[in-house]
Scaffold this motif. Structure first.
Motif, short mmCIF file in Angstrom:
data_model
loop_
_atom_site.label_atom_id
_atom_site.label_comp_id
_atom_site.label_asym_id
_atom_site.label_seq_id
_atom_site.Cartn_x
_atom_site.Cartn_y
_atom_site.Cartn_z
N PRO A 1 0.81 -1.22 0.00
CA PRO A 1 0.00 0.00 0.00
C PRO A 1 0.85 1.27 0.00
CG PRO A 1 -0.83 -1.59 1.59
CD PRO A 1 0.49 -2.12 1.11
N ARG B 1 -5.70 -4.12 -3.54
CA ARG B 1 -4.31 -3.79 -3.84
C ARG B 1 -4.12 -3.54 -5.34
NH1 ARG B 1 -0.16 -7.66 -0.84
NH2 ARG B 1 1.28 -6.08 -1.64
N ALA C 1 -6.38 2.53 0.95
CA ALA C 1 -5.39 2.15 1.96
C ALA C 1 -6.07 1.87 3.30
CB ALA C 1 -4.35 3.26 2.11
#
Length: 277
Positions: free
Chosen positions: A10, A138, A122
């Motif tokens: 992230p 992701r 995130a």
């Protein structure tokens, strides 16, 4: 089935925090505002605010609320300002390089939306209960982050709405998975008009408050743990003594727009705004 490609970690949250010292005052120029209780004057898009100094700093930064510019204190670019200033345009400011001004001002709102998407993606990735959608999140984060490095011309032609439309279902699924651990029936106030609502002491654990209008709502001592607050309008909402620990998709800008007290419980890394007493 072939294995999935390796995915990047992230984006670090500090990248998604405003760094005004490395920005060319873009929020003070690119965006419009109208005279209201939030702004003391009208300003069209692309025109510098009269309070913007030559060094791109605000001349009344410490007195914004007193001078009638409360709206400025609740705006958050999520780090888009320095990204456009230092990366997209390579440190060329719009005053010294006037030919960049128009395009820079067009790119900034796009970048701001991209950074907001990164911020919430995130946040979703930090939810252990959302593990079933982490891989997709992701990928979404990697795609969005790649767009933040695109050239200005590509950014002005980007359909951010379409990108948001692909990512929002993932954020919603992450929210559902996180809120599922809250026992009992959860309240669904998604997009509801709760302006001025009397919700003092209400049990809103695991509630869906996505996009709800909570302007001037009484949320004193309300339990908002694990409530989904993405896009909720908390302007002038009373959060005195409220419990927002583990609230989902909360932003500092939402807290800055609300009223609260030192007794208001917040999740890390959020802080009590200076005007809370």
């Amino acid at each position: 089935m072939s294995p999935l490609p390796a995915l990047p970690p992230p984006v670090p949250l500090p990248v998604l925090q405003a760094d005004c010292g490395n920005c060319f005052g873009l929020c003070c120029v690119a965006l419009p505002f109208a005279k209201s209780r939030d702004f003391a004057a009208d300003k069209p898009a692309g025109t510098p605010c009269t309070n913007l100094r030559d060094d791109f700093r605000c001349g009344i930064h410490t007195r914004l609320r007193d001078q009638g510019f409360q709206g400025c204190t609740v705006f958050d670019c999520f780090g888009a300002g320095q990204q456009v200033s230092q990366t997209t345009f390579g440190g060329r400011d719009w005053r010294a390089h006037s030919g960049t001004a128009r395009q820079m001002f067009e790119v900034f709102p796009v970048m701001r939306q991209l950074h907001e998407l990164l911020f919430h993606t995130a946040q979703a990735l930090a939810l252990p209960d959302a593990a079933p959608v982490h891989a997709d999140l992701r990928r979404a984060l990697a795609e969005t982050e790649e767009w933040t490095r695109a050239e200005a011309q590509a950014l002005t032609g980007l359909d951010v709405g379409a990108l948001r439309g692909r990512i929002n279902p993932l954020l919603l699924r992450a929210s559902e998975l996180a809120r599922a651990k809250v026992p009992g029936r959860k309240k669904n106030h998604r997009g509801a008009d709760l302006m001025g609502a009397r919700l003092g002491g209400a049990d809103l654990r695991g509630a869906n408050l996505r996009g709800a209008y909570l302007i001037a709502a009484d949320l004193n001592r309300a339990d908002l743990r694990t409530a989904d607050l993405i896009g909720a309008d908390l302007r002038d909402a009373d959060l005195g003594g409220a419990d927002l620990r583990d609230a989902l998709f909360l932003s500092q800008a939402q807290l800055n727009a609300a009223r609260g007290t030192p007794a208001t419980r917040l999740p890390a890394p959020f802080t009590h705004p200076a005007h809370w007493t």
